[in-house]
Design an enzyme around this catalytic site. Sequence first.
Site, mmCIF file in Angstrom:
data_model
loop_
_atom_site.group_PDB
_atom_site.id
_atom_site.type_symbol
_atom_site.label_atom_id
_atom_site.label_comp_id
_atom_site.label_asym_id
_atom_site.label_seq_id
_atom_site.Cartn_x
_atom_site.Cartn_y
_atom_site.Cartn_z
ATOM 1 C CG ASP A 179 3.435 7.642 2.143
ATOM 2 O OD1 ASP A 179 4.044 7.784 1.065
ATOM 3 O OD2 ASP A 179 2.240 7.936 2.293
ATOM 4 C CB SER A 221 -0.892 0.013 1.245
ATOM 5 O OG SER A 221 -0.092 0.283 2.379
ATOM 6 C CE LYS A 222 -0.175 8.534 -0.821
ATOM 7 N NZ LYS A 222 0.882 8.872 0.075
ATOM 8 N NE ARG A 223 -2.121 3.432 6.090
ATOM 9 C CZ ARG A 223 -2.933 2.400 6.328
ATOM 10 N NH1 ARG A 223 -2.585 1.457 7.170
ATOM 11 N NH2 ARG A 223 -4.096 2.321 5.718
#
Length: 513
Positions: free
Chosen positions: A270, A265-267
């Site tokens: 990041d 995921s983008k998380r």
Amino acid sequence: MNKEVRVRFAPSPTGALHIGGVRTALYNYLFAKKNQGKFLLRIEDTDQTRFVKGAEEYIKEALEWIGITPDESPWKEGPHGPYRQSERKPLYMQYAMDLVEKGHAYYAFDTSEELDAMRERLTAARVVSPQYNSITRTQMKNSLTLPEDEVKARLESGDPYVIRLKVPRKEEIRLNDMIRGWVMVHSNTLDDKVLMKSDGMPTYHLANIVDDHLMGITHVIRGEEWLPSAPIHVLLYRYLGWEDTMPQFAHLPLLLKPDGNGKLSKRDADKNGFPIFPMDWTDPRTGDFSQGFRQAGYFPDAFVNFLAFLGWNPGDNQEIFSMEELINAFSVERIGKSGTKFDINKAKWFNEQYLKAKSNHDLAQYLIEDLKQEGIEILQAKAEQIVAIMKERATFPSDLWKEGRFMLIAPTEFDEKVAAKKWNEDVVAVLTAYRDALDKFEGEFTPQSAKAMLESAAESQEIKLGKVMQAVRLAVTGVGAGPDLMEIFTIIGKDELIKRIDFALNTLEVKAK
Ligand code: GLU
């Protein structure tokens, strides 16, 4: 003659295309080109509530950056346009009506309150996943339960309605996935999907099937997250009478988090500081900025090579593939069934290989450009010299300057840890002798002569060169590690070298032994 292979990439413009989407596009492209077929791009924008400004342009640019140009797309119309579903809106209703007439779909008039009430009722009765399906539909407001004249009256008076697929109660739905083999799903696990919404727009399911059919799609290659929708799609092909030309499905394995636990995921990106989007993206809804692979310094061909290996392998040891080679080697049979762990170090490794393979001439342009930003001019020949010794240690073109600054700018500070450990009287003695020798030297200053002089300076002081070498590097570059020191000396030049040694001798303090 076999039918022409036609595949499509069908993104929804709901945000930036993430790496999984780019991989889907790439695999479709490789498959099309391998089979001398066509690669189409269709924008699936029927869900107006999820539309994000700029997303379509982003998709276009990202594909251009990695060098895959669709043969037919909204920007390159072909015989089956338009290629944006919102522009095809008038087309879909007739197919929904056809299904209604054949008894495979029905009108539903339930309000959102009534739908909520149904879900609550089912939840209270401990139904695990409350659905509008072959059982519950009998208690709802639809053309299967209401009297015919009421249905007619409601339609005539413009009552809002949706059209739902009438999923059969007891049926085994089978589909032969090119990657997974036979997939069997029982129809009692499926719900009566909405096909036409009350705003007159088709849903993804209907539009996707109608368009794949009308656009002559032969193979549907898409992410695993669409596998649960596939049985619905099989039913639609059947009920629309298109089963004999139904495309073959291939559902690509998921991309997993670096530790393999769950979907990437983008998380994760990041948190771990790696990109997940091909290019920079600022979400217009939140203002959230994410750095892309492109701006992080990845070469498009290295990125493509990395992507190709996220789920596929050639079956031998070759790892470096140009687009042409990928096209030749690609086959759906060699796509894995299980999820692929995302490993940013592998992406970096590919970038390093592509960087090393570039000529010094080409790499020098990056260095020259970076230097220009700082107002420094450099000759091509000198830039090439620097690049030649820095490229072995660089992952991104920006590293050439980041790591090689000391080639053009004398250090003003020194790595304290190395200084504390290595700077001593022996170093001072050797460097003092060396600077004097340099001062007197009139021959050609080459890595060989630089080395010979340093060796005799150490010898004259009866000190082993190996013992002071790291401190010599520290004095000249400010740090304790880097590329070949004698090469560095010659690039810096004799006069500058003397200046740097003087500065280090005056600045660094000798700790008591
Ligand atoms: N519009 C869908 C998406 O956003 C397409 C799925 C498919 O390829 O059928 O991925």
